[in-house]
Design an enzyme around this catalytic site. Structure first.
Site, PDB file in Angstrom:
ATOM      1  N   GLY A 154       0.865  -1.179   0.000  1.00 13.71           N
ATOM      2  CA  GLY A 154       0.000   0.000   0.000  1.00 13.71           C
ATOM      3  C   GLY A 154       0.900   1.226   0.000  1.00 13.71           C
ATOM      4  O   GLY A 154       2.041   1.169  -0.484  1.00 13.71           O
ATOM      5  N   ARG A 177      -2.898  -8.537  -2.535  1.00  8.52           N
ATOM      6  CA  ARG A 177      -4.095  -9.166  -3.087  1.00  8.52           C
ATOM      7  C   ARG A 177      -4.162  -8.922  -4.604  1.00  8.52           C
ATOM      8  O   ARG A 177      -4.483  -9.785  -5.369  1.00  8.52           O
ATOM      9  CB  ARG A 177      -5.347  -8.612  -2.406  1.00  8.52           C
ATOM     10  CG  ARG A 177      -5.864  -9.614  -1.396  1.00  8.52           C
ATOM     11  CD  ARG A 177      -7.013  -9.089  -0.630  1.00  8.52           C
ATOM     12  NE  ARG A 177      -6.603  -8.023   0.266  1.00  8.52           N
ATOM     13  CZ  ARG A 177      -7.413  -7.343   1.044  1.00  8.52           C
ATOM     14  NH1 ARG A 177      -8.694  -7.588   1.040  1.00  8.52           N
ATOM     15  NH2 ARG A 177      -6.965  -6.404   1.835  1.00  8.52           N
ATOM     16  N   THR A 235       6.773  -3.536  10.461  1.00 12.69           N
ATOM     17  CA  THR A 235       6.371  -2.265  11.078  1.00 12.69           C
ATOM     18  C   THR A 235       4.844  -2.115  11.002  1.00 12.69           C
ATOM     19  O   THR A 235       4.328  -1.022  11.191  1.00 12.69           O
ATOM     20  CB  THR A 235       7.027  -1.053  10.373  1.00 12.69           C
ATOM     21  OG1 THR A 235       6.765  -1.154   8.971  1.00 12.69           O
ATOM     22  CG2 THR A 235       8.513  -0.982  10.616  1.00 12.69           C
ATOM     23  N   ARG A 237       1.816  -4.816  12.058  1.00 12.12           N
ATOM     24  CA  ARG A 237       1.184  -5.288  13.290  1.00 12.12           C
ATOM     25  C   ARG A 237       1.899  -6.559  13.755  1.00 12.12           C
ATOM     26  O   ARG A 237       2.206  -7.433  12.948  1.00 12.12           O
ATOM     27  CB  ARG A 237      -0.307  -5.610  13.063  1.00 12.12           C
ATOM     28  CG  ARG A 237      -1.222  -4.393  12.939  1.00 12.12           C
ATOM     29  CD  ARG A 237      -1.366  -3.616  14.238  1.00 12.12           C
ATOM     30  NE  ARG A 237      -2.275  -2.479  14.115  1.00 12.12           N
ATOM     31  CZ  ARG A 237      -1.904  -1.233  13.824  1.00 12.12           C
ATOM     32  NH1 ARG A 237      -0.629  -0.954  13.610  1.00 12.12           N
ATOM     33  NH2 ARG A 237      -2.788  -0.263  13.748  1.00 12.12           N
ATOM     34  N   GLU A 266       1.974  -6.113  22.832  1.00 11.11           N
ATOM     35  CA  GLU A 266       2.628  -4.831  23.093  1.00 11.11           C
ATOM     36  C   GLU A 266       2.081  -4.322  24.416  1.00 11.11           C
ATOM     37  O   GLU A 266       0.871  -4.400  24.619  1.00 11.11           O
ATOM     38  CB  GLU A 266       2.320  -3.829  21.980  1.00 11.11           C
ATOM     39  CG  GLU A 266       3.042  -4.184  20.696  1.00 11.11           C
ATOM     40  CD  GLU A 266       2.754  -3.219  19.544  1.00 11.11           C
ATOM     41  OE1 GLU A 266       2.090  -2.183  19.755  1.00 11.11           O
ATOM     42  OE2 GLU A 266       3.195  -3.519  18.430  1.00 11.11           O
ATOM     43  N   HIS A 285       6.976   0.425  18.762  1.00 10.00           N
ATOM     44  CA  HIS A 285       5.865   0.913  17.930  1.00 10.00           C
ATOM     45  C   HIS A 285       5.915   2.437  17.759  1.00 10.00           C
ATOM     46  O   HIS A 285       5.021   3.157  18.230  1.00 10.00           O
ATOM     47  CB  HIS A 285       4.515   0.469  18.516  1.00 10.00           C
ATOM     48  CG  HIS A 285       3.426   0.400  17.485  1.00 10.00           C
ATOM     49  ND1 HIS A 285       2.423  -0.523  17.508  1.00 10.00           N
ATOM     50  CD2 HIS A 285       3.185   1.149  16.382  1.00 10.00           C
ATOM     51  CE1 HIS A 285       1.604  -0.335  16.478  1.00 10.00           C
ATOM     52  NE2 HIS A 285       2.058   0.684  15.774  1.00 10.00           N
TER      53      HIS A 285
HETATM   54  C1  GLV Z   1      -0.130   2.746  13.746  1.00 10.65           C
HETATM   55  O1  GLV Z   1       0.189   1.638  14.035  1.00 10.65           O
HETATM   56  C2  GLV Z   1      -1.270   3.059  12.934  1.00 10.65           C
HETATM   57  O2  GLV Z   1      -2.064   2.162  12.592  1.00 10.65           O
HETATM   58  O3  GLV Z   1      -1.452   4.248  12.613  1.00 10.65           O
END
Ligand code: GLV
Length: 324
Positions: A154, A177, A235, A237, A266, A285
Site C-alpha cells: 500500500g 491481493r 512495522t 502489526r 505490546e 511501535h
Molecule cells: C499505527 O500503528 C497506525 O495504525 O497508525
C-alpha cells in the site's frame, strides 16, 4: 457536539475542534481507559477519537450506538468491529497517507540497523566490550543490489520500496491481493506469489493491514522457506508474524536477522529473548512518532469529527456502508 479523546493528543487537532465549537474532553491517565469506563464516558459524548488499541467491539458499539462518529487516530483499525459499526450506521474514520513516510523511515532504519547489528554493537560499548580491532569481527551485510520483498504494497510499502530502490538500487518484488500498476511502472516492481516472496527476498518487509487473512501469516514454515541470509522487517502489526516461531527461526539461523517496530503482545516484556539477540532490533511501535506526523494525524482525526458535527460525510471514511 462534544467529543471524548482516549489520550492526550497534539494541539493541531485539538485547536481545529475547539475553533469549530466542539467541546473536547481528553483521558489524562497514563494507562488505557478500562472498557467499562469507556462505555460510561462515551454515553455522555456525541463522538469519540480513539487513539491506540481501544477495543471498539460489538459490546462497546451496541452500548454506544448513539455515537455520530468514531475517528481512529491511526491508519490501522483492526481494533474496531467495522461490520457492527456499519450495521449501527456509525461512520469510522482513520488517518491515511500522513504517516506513510514516517513509518517507512522506521522500516528503512530497522533494515539498516539489523544489517549492521547496530543495537548489539551499542550494547557492547555499554558493557565495556569494545575491545581491540579485529577485521573479522562485527561484520554485517550490505544491501546494494539486493532484493526487497514487500508483503502488502500500500502507501507505506510503496514508500519503503522507493527508499530502498533510490538508496541501494534494490530490486523490488511484492505480494498483494492485487498487482499495483503504479509500483510496476515507477519502480519496475514485480508482483510475485507468496512462496516466491519468501524464497527470493533478501529483505522481507511487512506492510499489510492486520486481517483474518494476514493474522499469524509468518510461521516457522514460512521462515524455513526464506534465505538463511534474509532479514525480516515488520512495522505493521505484531500479530502478522508468529513471535515464538520468529524467535526459533532466528535461534536456529533459519534467517539472518529481524527488525520489529511491532510485537505481540505490546508492550514487549523486557525479558523477551529477542531483545538480546545480536541480529535483532526492536522498537516500541514508533512508526508514526514524529512531531510532524502526529500533528497531521490529529488534524485528520479532527477533520473527521468536525465533518460529522456538521452532518456531512466524514473525509477519511473506512466504512462507506455506514451511510448507505
Ligand atoms: C499505527 O500503528 C497506525 O495504525 O497508525
Amino acid at each position: 457536539m462534544n467529543v471524548f479523546v482516549t489520550r492526550l493528543i497534539p494541539t493541531t487537532g485539538l485547536k481545529l475542534m475547539v475553533d469549530a465549537g466542539i467541546v473536547v474532553n481528553q483521558w489524562k491517565e497514563p494507562y488505557d481507559v478500562p472498557a467499562d469506563e469507556l462505555i460510561q464516558i462515551c454515553k455522555e459524548h456525541d463522538a469519540l477519537i480513539s487513539v491506540g488499541q481501544d477495543k471498539i467491539d460489538k459490546n462497546f458499539l451496541t452500548a454506544c450506538s448513539h455515537l455520530k462518529v468514531i475517528a481512529q487516530m491511526a491508519v490501522g483499525f483492526d481494533n474496531i468491529d467495522l461490520i457492527e459499526a456499519s450495521k449501527l450506521r456509525i461512520p469510522i474514520g482513520n488517518t491515511p497517507g500522513v504517516l506513510s513516510r514516517a513509518t517507512a523511515d522506521v522500516s528503512f532504519m530497522l533494515m539498516l540497523m539489523v544489517s549492521r547489528m547496530a543495537t548489539f554493537m551499542y550494547r557492547k560499548i555499554l558493557d565495556g566490550k569494545w575491545g581491540f580491532y579485529d577485521p573479522t569481527a562485527n561484520l554485517g551485510v550490505e544491501l546494494y543490489g539486493k532484493t526487497l520483498g514487500i508483503y502488502g504494497l500500500g502507501k507505506i510499502g510503496l514508500e519503503m520500496a522507493q527508499k530502498c530502490s533510490n538508496a541501494f538500487g534494490m530490486n523490488i518484488i511484492y505480494h498483494n491481493r492485487n498487482p499495483s500498476l503504479l509500483a510496476d511502472r515507477s519502480l519496475g516492481a514485480k508482483f510475485v506469489s507468496f512462496e516466491s516472496l519468501l524464497g527470493r527476498s533478501d529483505v522481507l518487509s511487512v506492510h499489510s493491514a492486520l486481517t483474518e487473512e494476514t493474522k499469524n501469516k509468518f510461521t516457522l514454515e514460512c521462515f524455513s522457506k526464506m534465505k538463511p541470509t534474509a532479514i525480516f522487517i515488520n512495522t505493521a502489526r505484531g500479530s502478522i508474524h508468529n513471535e515464538r516461531d520468529l524467535t526459533e527461526a532466528l535461534r536456529s539461523k533459519m534467517i539472518w536477522g529481524a527488525g520489529l517496530d511491532v510485537t505481540n503482545p505490546e508492550p514487549m516484556q523486557a525479558s523477551n529473548p529477542l531483545l538480546m539477540m545480536p541480529n535483532v532490533v526492536i522498537l516500541p511501535h514508533i512508526g508514526s512518532a514524529t512531531i510532524e506526523t502526529r500533528g497531521e494525524m490529529s488534524r485528520l482525526a479532527a477533520e473527521n469529527i468536525i465533518a460529522a458535527s456538521r452532518g456531512i460525510k466524514i473525509p477519511y471514511l473506512v466504512n462507506p456502508s455506514a451511510y448507505s
